[in-house]
Design an enzyme around this catalytic site. Structure first.
Site, short mmCIF file in Angstrom:
data_model
loop_
_atom_site.label_atom_id
_atom_site.label_comp_id
_atom_site.label_asym_id
_atom_site.label_seq_id
_atom_site.Cartn_x
_atom_site.Cartn_y
_atom_site.Cartn_z
CD GLU A 1 -3.16 -0.73 2.13
OE1 GLU A 1 -3.32 0.45 2.53
OE2 GLU A 1 -3.87 -1.67 2.51
CB SER B 1 4.74 -21.93 -0.77
OG SER B 1 5.02 -21.17 0.38
CG ASP C 1 -5.48 -6.28 0.36
OD1 ASP C 1 -4.82 -6.09 1.40
OD2 ASP C 1 -5.90 -5.36 -0.36
CG ASP D 1 -7.47 -2.38 3.78
OD1 ASP D 1 -6.67 -2.76 2.91
OD2 ASP D 1 -8.70 -2.40 3.62
#
Length: 829
Positions: free
Chosen positions: A195, A267, A339, A342
């Site tokens: 971000e 991974s 995600d 925030d």
């Protein structure tokens, strides 16, 4: 003169004898903490006799009459081999490293205190189901049994590190295990940095050029993204442009769990159904990637539970097989890149800095004091603050100051910041599952870090994303890609989506499922999962390998797991060097032009295999690294330092001139308009000059493995000049940033030392064949023991480097046969 000589001889002899005595004495005391694997202990807390049979590589195979005793024995074995590692992990989660290591870890401790993970872990203990509560309690008693033995029997303080960093070894608590699991979420999360990076780029170069550099989902309407500066008019553009870039926390600090976006996790996992398997059984390969260390974060173990035997990779401090197999299922994990973080910029009340603007007016921060005790220094007191959106983070972390307007502070919302975290219950449930459906059902309790669970049984294969998925408003001002105003109700989370919304793939028609941290599906915001992904090219190589065979075997899965061909190199070199191959007459020998021609000839004949024995991978890596720096430095200035690794998708866009991306080739500050051919040539010359200075002028003698050494370094003793020779494990390795056998390089801005060291990769590998489960194979990157004087400190690392594996049986008779000894735990009267 003769008398003087005799006295000098006597003194010299005395010094030699004294040195020998000291060395022998030190060795004796240090070796006292090497555990004896063939002994019997009578202990409190165990109800029946337990056997811990150690195979040739000291992998414990635990046989108990009940589950509580099995978890007790696992805690005992973990503590025998990794007590120091467990202590450091616990102190990291608690924010108490500085009590041992002084001011070098204050910043890490401060950030851990602000996240308050340990308090949340203590609260989460009560949220676990009864079976998990039993496992946590029994495991803690097993750890404490070994700690008590160390104290009572004077067993060298349990680990040699305790002689250098004295202090009481606190007894283990169930919350410690939950905290270490939360600590893994810290290592595997990177959306904070993403971000900040997006916000700075957006303000500097606009959204269109930002998309050139970021791994974004173009199908999600990114073009409508607002300009970051428009959200916060008081933000000074020079603040964004000139602020130093400090990815993660404390760069170069081995004890810090905070990693930059490039190290947030990577991974591999892939599975084949019965129709795509040569022997008619399902197949699974998995290799989770984490930072390398000595010892490895991974520890192999086998447990006999009431639900059957289970074997695979554990993490010391956690009472569960994290990835492995039982008689009925096998499972593995990859980072989902959900995600789940925030950033919110909270506006402070100018009349009262203890208040911030909420949707309905000024609200008060929740505050409390926390004291960080520092070795040999005065303690440091910090004030912790939380808004409704989460903990307040200082601007010096994650370069937050560069995107925080005056009169604002940054808050973090993150799925891991909860006191009802039942991730441990999910881990225990998946370990006990007897079918794909049961494993997927167990994953519903999983919170963070978000993972892709790849699971197979005798009939089915599946991939299920596990982890809470934040519910964002469709009107979210930044869609979670950039920091948002904390007072905007459309930016705040509205709980979480139900588990049924998480991506799931079961028995696809192709008979194959794979994930290399790539984007698995297209869904519009807010069900999109993420805009940023960890891989765009490794998945292409995997698809190519899978298509080469109609059916697969354990051996073909191993071959894919160890594949070192860079699809990025195969794609980029024809693009970047299209106008450079075979140009002009042969240059005079010994000139830079001749060196360039030789390098290009070598690359033209190269198949993209990142072999440790070849010079081509080193030339390619240095060229692309120099090229990217030259492409972005003039536009981004110091912000360019955020990009520590070459981004294949970015260079591809530039040289294909996708959406006008070729404009990056022109140096903004120069009067001449440079072409992409010009910058490619100058970048190659600069890379060759740098390599010649380090490895000599003879290109043919260069070896990728000399630069790409796996750095299994001890996070504490590995920096001590003499001790580092004994505790660090360095190995020449193949692979690279974009190969399936991934060996992520250290990276860093131009001038950074040793940018190609291999610092992050598959510390654990497992390949499972459900047609013949006993043929499944495993390996970790160091050894089971964390004691440098143990022969099991690095014995598995030798096999790991060669691409070899070991078997781990569920057959009790085979497990007890041979090996290095059997430890028996008997109940004390």
């Amino acid at each position: 003169m003769l008398t003087l000589f005799r006295w000098l001889l006597r003194i010299a002899t005395a010094l030699v004898v004294l040195t020998v005595v000291i060395v022998v004495g030190v060795y004796y005391f240090l070796s006292r903490s090497v555990p004896d694997y063939d002994t019997t202990w009578r202990l409190r807390g165990v109800s029946e006799t337990v056997e811990i049979a150690r195979n040739t590589w000291a992998v414990p195979h635990i046989f108990a009459q009940n589950d509580a005793d099995a978890f007790y024995a696992l805690g005992f074995a973990h503590a025998q081999d990794r007590l120091w590692q467990m202590t450091v992990l616990r102190r990291t989660a608690q924010g108490r490293l500085s009590e041992l290591f002084g001011d070098r870890t204050i910043r890490t401790d401060e950030l851990m205190r602000r996240l308050d993970l340990y308090t949340l872990a203590q609260e989460s203990v009560a949220a676990q189901d009864d079976d998990t509560a039993m496992a946590l309690d029994a495991y803690a008693r097993g750890v404490n049994a070994w700690i008590n033995l160390v104290n009572d029997r004077a067993l060298g303080r349990g680990a040699p590190e305790y002689f250098l960093f004295p202090g009481e070894i606190g007894l283990w608590q169930p919350a410690d295990s939950v905290a270490i699991l939360k600590l893994m979420a810290v290592q595997l999360s990177g959306h904070i940095e993403s971000e900040v990076r997006h916000a700075r780029l957006s303000a500097l170069i606009g959204e269109e050029r930002t998309r050139d550099l970021m791994h974004e989902d173009d199908s999600a309407g990114v073009a409508a993204m607002p300009d970051f500066a428009s959200l916060f008019p008081t933000l000074d553009p020079t603040q964004l442009a000139m602020a130093p870039s400090v990815p993660g926390e404390a760069p170069g600090e081995a004890l810090s769990p905070f990693r930059s976006w490039d190290f947030a996790g990577a991974s591999n996992a892939w599975a084949a159904g019965r129709l795509r398997s040569a022997n008619g059984g399902t197949l699974l390969a998995n290799d989770p990637h984490l930072p390398f260390a000595a010892p490895s974060i991974w520890y192999l173990a086998r447990l006999e539970l009431s639900t059957g035997g289970v074997t695979g990779g554990t993490i010391p401090g956690i009472p569960a097989i994290i990835a492995g197999r039982s008689s009925n299922i096998a499972w593995g994990l990859t980072t989902a890149y959900l995600d789940d973080q925030d950033l919110f910029l909270e506006e402070l009340n100018p009349d009262n800095p203890e208040e911030y603007r909420g949707p309905d007016g000024w609200e008060s921060f929740e505050t409390r004091r926390s004291i960080i005790y520092v070795a040999d220094q005065d303690p440091v007191t910090i004030t912790l603050r939380w808004s409704a959106n989460g903990p307040i983070l200082p601007g010096r972390h994650y370069s937050l100051a560069s995107v925080t307007p005056p009169g604002h502070v940054a808050a973090l919302s993150w799925t891991a910041l909860t006191g009802d975290d039942t991730t441990m219950s999910a881990a225990i449930g998946m370990m006990r599952a007897q079918s794909v459906d049961a494993a997927i059902a167990a994953g519903e309790s999983y919170v963070a870090p978000a993972q892709n669970l790849m699971v197979i049984d005798g009939e089915h294969i599946a991939l299920q994303m596990i982890g809470r998925m934040p519910r964002r408003s469709e009107d979210h001002p930044t869609r979670g890609q950039m920091p948002a105003p904390g007072s905007d109700p459309n930016a705040r989370w509205d709980g979480y989506f139900p588990y049924s919304a998480n991506p799931r793939f079961v028995d696809p028609e192709t008979g194959l499922i794979g994930n290399t941290n790539n984007k698995p599906l297209d869904r519009p915001f807010p069900l999109h999962v993420s805009y940023d992904w960890g891989d765009t090219v490794r998945i292409q190589r995997w698809i190519r390998l899978m298509r080469q065979r109609t059916v697969h075997t354990r051996e073909s899965f191993i071959e894919a797991q160890l594949d070192t061909v860079s699809q990025a190199a195969r794609t980029l070199l024809p693009l970047v060097g299209a106008e450079l191959w075979f140009q002009g007459d042969p240059a005079p020998e010994g000139t830079p032009e001749a060196q360039r021609q030789l390098a290009l000839q070598l690359l033209a004949d190269w198949n993209g295999e990142m072999s440790e024995h070849l010079p081509e991978p080193l030339i390619y890596a240095a060229w692309m690294r120099e090229l990217q720096f030259r492409l972005i430095r003039d536009e981004l200035g110091p912000t360019a330092d955020m990009f520590e690794h070459m981004e294949p998708a970015f260079i591809s866009r530039v040289f294909r001139n996708e959406n006008g991306a070729g404009i990056w080739c022109d140096v903004v500050q120069s009067a001449v308009e440079e072409s992409c051919v010009d910058i490619a040539r100058t970048a190659l010359d600069a890379a060759l000059l740098e390599l010649s200075g380090q490895y000599g002028p003879a290109i043919e003698s260069w070896r990728w493995g000399d630069a790409h050494q796996a750095t299994h370094d001890h996070p504490v003793l590995g920096e001590v000049p003499i001790l580092r020779l004994f505790v660090n494990i360095r190995q020449s390795t193949s692979g690279g940033d974009n190969t399936l056998m991934r060996g992520l390089t250290r990276g860093g801005p131009p001038g950074a030392p040793d940018p190609f060291l291999n610092v992050h990769g598959a510390g654990y590998r497992g390949v499972y064949d459900m047609a013949d489960p006993e043929a499944s194979v495993f390996i970790i990157s160091t050894g089971e023991s964390g004691h440098p004087l143990s022969r099991h400190y690095d014995d598995l690392g030798v096999l790991w480097r060669r691409g070899e594996y070991i078997p781990m049986t569920l057959d009790p008779d085979l497990a007890r046969a041979g090996g290095v000894g059997t430890t028996r735990l008997e109940p004390a009267p």
